[in-house]
Write a protein that holds these residues in place. Structure first.
Motif, PDB file in Angstrom:
ATOM      1  N   ILE A 187      68.894  -7.694  43.540  1.00 44.47           N
ATOM      2  CA  ILE A 187      69.968  -6.881  42.971  1.00 44.47           C
ATOM      3  C   ILE A 187      69.305  -5.934  41.981  1.00 44.47           C
ATOM      4  CG2 ILE A 187      72.030  -6.860  41.524  1.00 44.47           C
ATOM      5  CD1 ILE A 187      72.730  -9.591  42.573  1.00 44.47           C
ATOM      6  N   SER A 188      69.500  -4.660  42.170  1.00 43.94           N
ATOM      7  CA  SER A 188      68.855  -3.669  41.306  1.00 43.94           C
ATOM      8  C   SER A 188      69.913  -2.940  40.496  1.00 43.94           C
ATOM      9  CB  SER A 188      68.053  -2.674  42.144  1.00 43.94           C
ATOM     10  OG  SER A 188      67.399  -1.743  41.307  1.00 43.94           O
ATOM     11  N   LEU A 189      69.776  -2.990  39.175  1.00 47.00           N
ATOM     12  CA  LEU A 189      70.748  -2.390  38.263  1.00 47.00           C
ATOM     13  C   LEU A 189      70.068  -1.348  37.392  1.00 47.00           C
ATOM     14  CD1 LEU A 189      72.479  -5.693  37.158  1.00 47.00           C
ATOM     15  CD2 LEU A 189      73.349  -4.065  38.828  1.00 47.00           C
ATOM     16  N   TYR A 190      70.821  -0.331  37.029  1.00 47.76           N
ATOM     17  CA  TYR A 190      70.274   0.771  36.236  1.00 47.76           C
ATOM     18  C   TYR A 190      71.251   1.127  35.121  1.00 47.76           C
ATOM     19  CZ  TYR A 190      68.772   5.569  35.118  1.00 47.76           C
ATOM     20  OH  TYR A 190      68.372   6.714  34.475  1.00 47.76           O
ATOM     21  N   GLY A 191      70.728   1.221  33.918  1.00 46.47           N
ATOM     22  CA  GLY A 191      71.521   1.646  32.771  1.00 46.47           C
ATOM     23  C   GLY A 191      70.757   2.694  31.985  1.00 46.47           C
ATOM     24  N   ARG A 192      71.496   3.492  31.238  1.00 43.18           N
ATOM     25  CA  ARG A 192      70.868   4.607  30.529  1.00 43.18           C
ATOM     26  C   ARG A 192      71.485   4.773  29.154  1.00 43.18           C
ATOM     27  NH1 ARG A 192      70.970  10.868  32.630  1.00 43.18           N
ATOM     28  NH2 ARG A 192      69.250  11.663  31.360  1.00 43.18           N
ATOM     29  N   PHE A 193      70.663   5.157  28.181  1.00 39.93           N
ATOM     30  CA  PHE A 193      71.134   5.422  26.834  1.00 39.93           C
ATOM     31  C   PHE A 193      71.136   6.932  26.574  1.00 39.93           C
ATOM     32  CE2 PHE A 193      71.214   1.058  25.768  1.00 39.93           C
ATOM     33  CZ  PHE A 193      70.132   0.463  26.402  1.00 39.93           C
ATOM     34  N   PHE A 194      71.929   7.333  25.581  1.00 31.85           N
ATOM     35  CA  PHE A 194      72.110   8.762  25.335  1.00 31.85           C
ATOM     36  C   PHE A 194      71.942   9.076  23.849  1.00 31.85           C
ATOM     37  CE2 PHE A 194      73.542   9.513  29.554  1.00 31.85           C
ATOM     38  CZ  PHE A 194      74.240   8.369  29.914  1.00 31.85           C
ATOM     39  N   ASP A 195      71.448  10.296  23.581  1.00 27.96           N
ATOM     40  CA  ASP A 195      71.332  10.742  22.185  1.00 27.96           C
ATOM     41  C   ASP A 195      72.616  11.417  21.720  1.00 27.96           C
ATOM     42  OD1 ASP A 195      69.746  14.008  22.425  1.00 27.96           O
ATOM     43  OD2 ASP A 195      71.123  13.002  23.790  1.00 27.96           O
ATOM     44  N   TYR A 196      73.541  11.605  22.611  1.00 27.93           N
ATOM     45  CA  TYR A 196      74.779  12.323  22.322  1.00 27.93           C
ATOM     46  C   TYR A 196      75.852  11.318  21.915  1.00 27.93           C
ATOM     47  CZ  TYR A 196      78.790  15.427  23.269  1.00 27.93           C
ATOM     48  OH  TYR A 196      79.926  16.179  23.165  1.00 27.93           O
ATOM     49  N   GLY A 449      79.401  14.499  27.907  1.00 28.34           N
ATOM     50  CA  GLY A 449      78.090  13.865  27.804  1.00 28.34           C
ATOM     51  C   GLY A 449      77.303  14.068  29.077  1.00 28.34           C
ATOM     52  N   GLU A 450      76.176  13.372  29.184  1.00 30.00           N
ATOM     53  CA  GLU A 450      75.331  13.542  30.367  1.00 30.00           C
ATOM     54  C   GLU A 450      75.911  12.857  31.585  1.00 30.00           C
ATOM     55  OE1 GLU A 450      71.183  12.866  29.816  1.00 30.00           O
ATOM     56  OE2 GLU A 450      71.163  13.813  27.850  1.00 30.00           O
ATOM     57  N   GLU A 451      76.734  11.832  31.387  1.00 27.51           N
ATOM     58  CA  GLU A 451      77.438  11.171  32.481  1.00 27.51           C
ATOM     59  C   GLU A 451      78.933  11.229  32.197  1.00 27.51           C
ATOM     60  OE1 GLU A 451      74.255   7.825  34.004  1.00 27.51           O
ATOM     61  OE2 GLU A 451      75.752   7.227  32.536  1.00 27.51           O
ATOM     62  N   PHE A 452      79.757  11.142  33.231  1.00 25.75           N
ATOM     63  CA  PHE A 452      81.191  11.313  33.001  1.00 25.75           C
ATOM     64  C   PHE A 452      81.986  10.726  34.144  1.00 25.75           C
ATOM     65  CE2 PHE A 452      78.826  15.125  34.092  1.00 25.75           C
ATOM     66  CZ  PHE A 452      79.280  15.411  35.383  1.00 25.75           C
ATOM     67  N   HIS A 453      83.260  10.429  33.833  1.00 27.46           N
ATOM     68  CA  HIS A 453      84.222   9.966  34.817  1.00 27.46           C
ATOM     69  C   HIS A 453      84.967  11.156  35.400  1.00 27.46           C
ATOM     70  CE1 HIS A 453      83.952   5.690  33.925  1.00 27.46           C
ATOM     71  NE2 HIS A 453      84.016   5.961  32.635  1.00 27.46           N
ATOM     72  N   VAL A 454      85.345  11.051  36.660  1.00 27.27           N
ATOM     73  CA  VAL A 454      86.231  12.044  37.266  1.00 27.27           C
ATOM     74  C   VAL A 454      87.565  12.056  36.527  1.00 27.27           C
ATOM     75  CG1 VAL A 454      87.582  12.572  39.343  1.00 27.27           C
ATOM     76  CG2 VAL A 454      85.151  12.012  39.537  1.00 27.27           C
TER      77      VAL A 454
END
Length: 929
Positions: A187-196, A449-454
């Motif tokens: 199982i491969s999971l990816y998470g990311r942090f933001f400066d914003y 932000g760099e990621e977002f919901h529809v």
């Protein structure tokens, strides 16, 4: 013999090429982690002698703190890889007590280019649709990741830290590796942090979201609460506070040690990995909040043999900057556990040519003009992201165009074009060519932000989900957006953060304020009852929109969310921003007191004790002044006195702490403030126990039990009662209470409280002469303190171990542990325990006959203890000073110290202390007669 000229080292069917950390069997790369390859290379290069373990560790692991266990593991991996037998070795011989030697014949072959397995350019298939998803010149790094994954499957997991400048290909490398790991059954999971800040969540939410992804794993929702789903999958019940929108307002506002949340989260991940191998990749770690760093650090320490591979991705500038939090964190982890570090370098010119060939599917090397490759290399500096973005730009403007007749790409002269001087210029040019509707959607997205919901974008611009998804799909096709590498629950992201900054910076100030206001409204609409999750983001949006009042309110909610989870470092940052916002507002007295109390509590929990005292003094003064005229003053005074008492206790100002907590208790009793009374009684009893007033402490505990407190407070009270009894010499009764409290904290996972109780049980057994048990308990306490990152607790445990050795007259060991503890205590600033270490060192020096040094140490310890006000320690130091005076023949001074010690011990009803003081008086009369 060393081979620095680039020659190949051949032994049996294997060889080591110059310049790469790879082992070959013929032309095939044999999986072996880089440090093991370095050990093998060093052994082969120095096969004329036995190499000590110390030399190998210094050569291969000079950048990290480690033990010879990692060397044994590396040698074991090498032997397994090359088919060697430790008992009947053909390659590496073990010289017990000395080290290792490579014994197979080594042949030195002329200089050669390393044969990293790559697809020849001549075999690439032509493709008139550019494929920008390429991984060039990262073969060694990819092999290392695969080797670490296989090592984790074999029960030897090792975290990996990938560093490099922005755009160097860290995320791309991990993306390619993750695809492979899934093919291997992980199982491969990816998470990311933001400066914003506008994109940040409450503490631990990223890890909860990742758990949700792992547990649900694509299944449609069935209505089961997430907490129950995680427990069913992992067998771990996470604290309820992680799933609640609001916290209850208890006096002190402290829901407990943050490791009550961190350790269960880590246990859940470990349990999941035992069911199926896990790969967890966390990107842009330099922007991680302290809570996330604590989770990751704790998980790194807790992994033993589970098939769980952790990958941390971090920008090299932050990882190598002296005062950056990320570098400090990496150094702390290196001191606790070794990890593999991959530092990605820029591409060489030949690597750039290879990457360009892969993007355009060239069939012959000459299809890409050499001058153009040189120009692109010079422009991008070998940065893969800059190279790809520049290639995208050149295709868009027709500088690189498909030729339908030849089925090749035609290069129209890169030098004749006005190429972007910087990548920002390239990004601006790219954004400028976008259709209007895509640019407008990007503006909205850049504010989120760099990621977002529809759903969030729909709420901002009022469009339907279908329309938004249509525009986003166009953005993905045009290369400005991506649906790869998303954090759990997100729908889309910018292809690179540079693009978001370019779009955001181009928005006029007035429109930017308008969009931030709409973003805040959208987040409230989308998250609804769960808006506490995004309270920090809401505060940032309201502030940017110029709505300071709503920014203040959201900031206070964000602070409550962080403090309820005991994430005090984040709480400090949040409340400091709230305080800055409040300067633009006219606050009520109650609101001003809320801010001051939150500041004071956060400063204390984060270790900024003196700042806490200053702020809480202001809060008490304001509450007292307004008590007669304002209900706010009345409502806040008890809380302010309580918090100030805790801060004074942390400063070892026990007299002031007793006064503040007594006032707070009287205030709560007068107003029948139910939940506040037992909590105040517990802390007041702790003050009395710390100063040797055992009877008063016992009385307060009895009052507490009469109030039928919650289980947590009852356990704290049991611990204080047990400690008071032990200090009074009633060891068996004290041990009963301490053990009962320990059992409770063991069940609830309160590791910090458990460590404190283990230290106190250690002292109880030490006083009874059970030294082996005392050392065992102190070591357990030290392990617990290390698990939660409590340097103060580790120091106290080392002091306890030193004290046990001293009781057995093992002076060398005792001085070693005590000296180590003092060095740690100076860092954390615990004057009380530092004084106790000085006292024990003074006793050790006295027993060794170093009387002058002993006198200096005991004098310093006594001065510090009297300033602190600990009467229990005072009589013990005075008793040792009496012994010292007798040894020096100063019987009058010895009698004076012994009498003072007996009087204090008698007042504290400590029978053992009285007996020890009277024994010194008898020695004075006998020896000095």
């Amino acid at each position: 013999m060393t081979y620095a000229d680039g020659s190949v080292l051949q032994f049996g069917a294997f060889h080591l090429a110059h310049g790469v950390e790879l082992l070959y069997r013929g032309d095939v790369v044999v999986p072996l982690e880089p440090r093991a390859v370095r050990v093998l290379r060093y052994l082969v290069e120095h096969n004329d002698r036995v190499l000590s373990k110390e030399e190998l560790l210094e050569e291969v692991w000079s950048d990290v703190f480690t033990t010879d266990g990692v060397l044994k593991k590396a040698v074991s991996q090498i032997r397994r890889t090359i088919g060697d037998d430790a008992e009947q070795s053909r390659f590496i011989a073990t010289y017990h007590g000395r080290g290792y030697r490579f014994i197979a014949p080594v042949t030195r072959v002329g200089a050669a280019t390393p044969k990293i397995v790559r697809t020849p350019v001549s075999e690439l298939v032509p493709n008139l649709v550019p494929n920008y998803d390429q991984l060039a010149a990262r073969d060694a790094e990819l092999l290392t990741l695969r080797a670490e994954f296989l090592s984790a499957l074999e029960g030897a997991p090792r975290p990996v830290v990938i560093t490099g400048e922005p755009g160097i290909g860290k995320t791309q490398l991990v993306r390619h590796f993750r695809r492979w790991s899934v093919q291997q059954g992980a199982i491969s999971l990816y998470g990311r942090f933001f400066d914003y800040r506008g994109a940040r969540l409450a503490p631990y939410e990223l890890f909860i979201d990742l758990l949700r992804t792992a547990v649900i794993n694509g299944r449609p929702p069935d209505g089961t609460p997430l907490r129950d789903s995680i427990e069913a999958a992992c067998g771990v019940r996470l604290p309820a506070e992680l799933f609640e929108s609001n916290r209850s307002d208890a006096v002190g506002g402290n829901a407990g040690d943050q490791f009550r949340f961190i350790v269960p989260i880590c246990r859940a991940w470990l349990a999941l990995s035992r069911r199926q191998p896990l790969v967890i990749a966390l990107d842009d770690l330099q922007w991680a909040d302290p809570a996330s760093l604590d989770v990751l650090g704790c998980l790194m320490r807790m992994i033993e043999s589970e098939p769980l591979m952790l990958i941390a991705i971090i920008r090299s500038n932050e990882a190598e900057t002296g005062d950056h939090r990320a570098r400090t964190w990496l150094a702390e982890q290196a001191a606790r556990r070794t990890y593999t570090t991959l530092r990605l370098q820029r591409l060489a010119e030949g690597d750039c040519r290879e990457m360009i060939g892969k993007v355009f599917g060239v069939r012959r090397r000459g299809e890409v003009p050499r001058n153009d490759v040189e120009t692109l290399y010079g422009l991008t500096g070998g940065n893969p992201y800059f190279l790809v973005e520049t290639l995208r730009h050149l295709v868009a403007v027709g500088a690189i165009a498909p030729d339908d007749v030849s089925q090749c790409w035609r290069w129209n002269g890169v030098r004749d074009l006005s190429l972007p001087e910087t990548i920002l210029t390239a990004a601006r040019a790219k954004v400028g060519r976008l259709p209007e509707r895509v640019r407008e959607m990007l503006e909205h997205a850049s504010v989120i932000g760099e990621e977002f919901h529809v759903a969030t974008l729909c709420a901002i611009n009022g469009a339907s989900a279908a329309d938004v998804e249509d525009v986003l799909s166009e953005g993905v096709r045009l290369g400005v957006l991506s649906i790869q590498g998303l954090s759990p629950g997100e729908d889309c992201r910018f292809h690179h953060s540079i693009l978001r900054h370019v779009v955001y910076d181009a928005i006029p100030p007035r429109r930017r304020r308008e969009l931030h206001a709409r973003a805040a409204a959208a987040l409230e609409a989308v998250y609804g009852a769960e808006s506490e999750r995004v309270a920090e983001a809401l505060a940032a949006h309201f502030s940017a929109a110029g709505d300071q009042r709503r920014a203040f309110d959201a900031g206070m909610r964000a602070w409550r969310a962080a403090s309820s989870r005991s994430e005090w470092r984040k709480a400090v940052a949040l409340i400091e921003r709230v305080e800055l916002t409040s300067r633009f507002l006219t606050l009520t007295t109650g609101e001003s007191l809320d801010v001051l109390l939150a500041l004071g509590e956060s400063f204390r929990e984060a270790g900024r004790i003196r700042e806490s005292a200053t702020v809480l003094d202001r809060a008490v003064a304001i509450a007292v002044e307004d008590m007669q005229s304002c209900l706010a003053g009345q409502a806040h005074l008890g809380h302010a006195l309580f918090l100030r008492g805790l801060t004074e206790f942390a400063l070892s100002d026990y007299t002031a702490a007793r006064a503040s907590l007594t006032q707070a208790l009287d205030f709560f009793l007068d107003r029948e403030s139910g939940p506040a009374i037992p909590r105040t009684l517990v802390h007041l009893a702790a003050v009395e126990a710390a100063t040797g007033n055992y009877a008063r402490a016992a009385s307060l505990i009895e009052d507490l039990h009469a109030a039928q407190p919650a289980a947590e407070l009852a356990a704290l009270a049991d611990g204080i009662m047990g400690w008071s009894l032990a200090l009074r010499g009633e060891y068996e009764q004290g041990a009963v209470h301490l053990t009962r409290a320990l059992d409770y904290h063991d069940r609830t996972g309160a590791i910090r409280e458990r460590a404190q109780l283990l230290r106190r049980l250690h002292w109880t057994h030490l006083s009874r002469g059970d030294y082996d048990k005392a050392i065992e308990l102190a070591i357990r306490a030290r392990t617990d303190s290390a698990t939660v990152g409590d340097a103060n607790g580790e120091a106290k445990a080392n002091m306890g171990i030193g004290q046990a050795h001293l009781a057995q007259h093992e002076h060398g060991e005792a001085i070693s542990f005590l000296t180590r503890a003092i060095a740690q205590l100076k860092t954390v600033g615990d004057a009380h325990c530092e004084a106790e270490c000085l006292w024990l060192l003074g006793r050790a020096r006295c027993e060794m006959g170093a009387l002058n040094e002993s006198a200096q140490l005991l004098d310093r310890a006594l001065t510090m203890i009297r300033e602190i006000g600990d009467r229990d320690d005072e009589f013990r130091i005075l008793t040792d000073m009496a012994r010292l005076k007798i040894a020096r023949g100063d019987y009058d001074a010895a009698r004076e110290r012994a009498l003072a010690a007996r009087d204090i011990a008698s007042s504290l009803k400590n029978r053992q202390g009285v007996e020890e003081a009277e024994a010194e008086l008898a020695r004075c009369d006998l020896v000095g007669a």
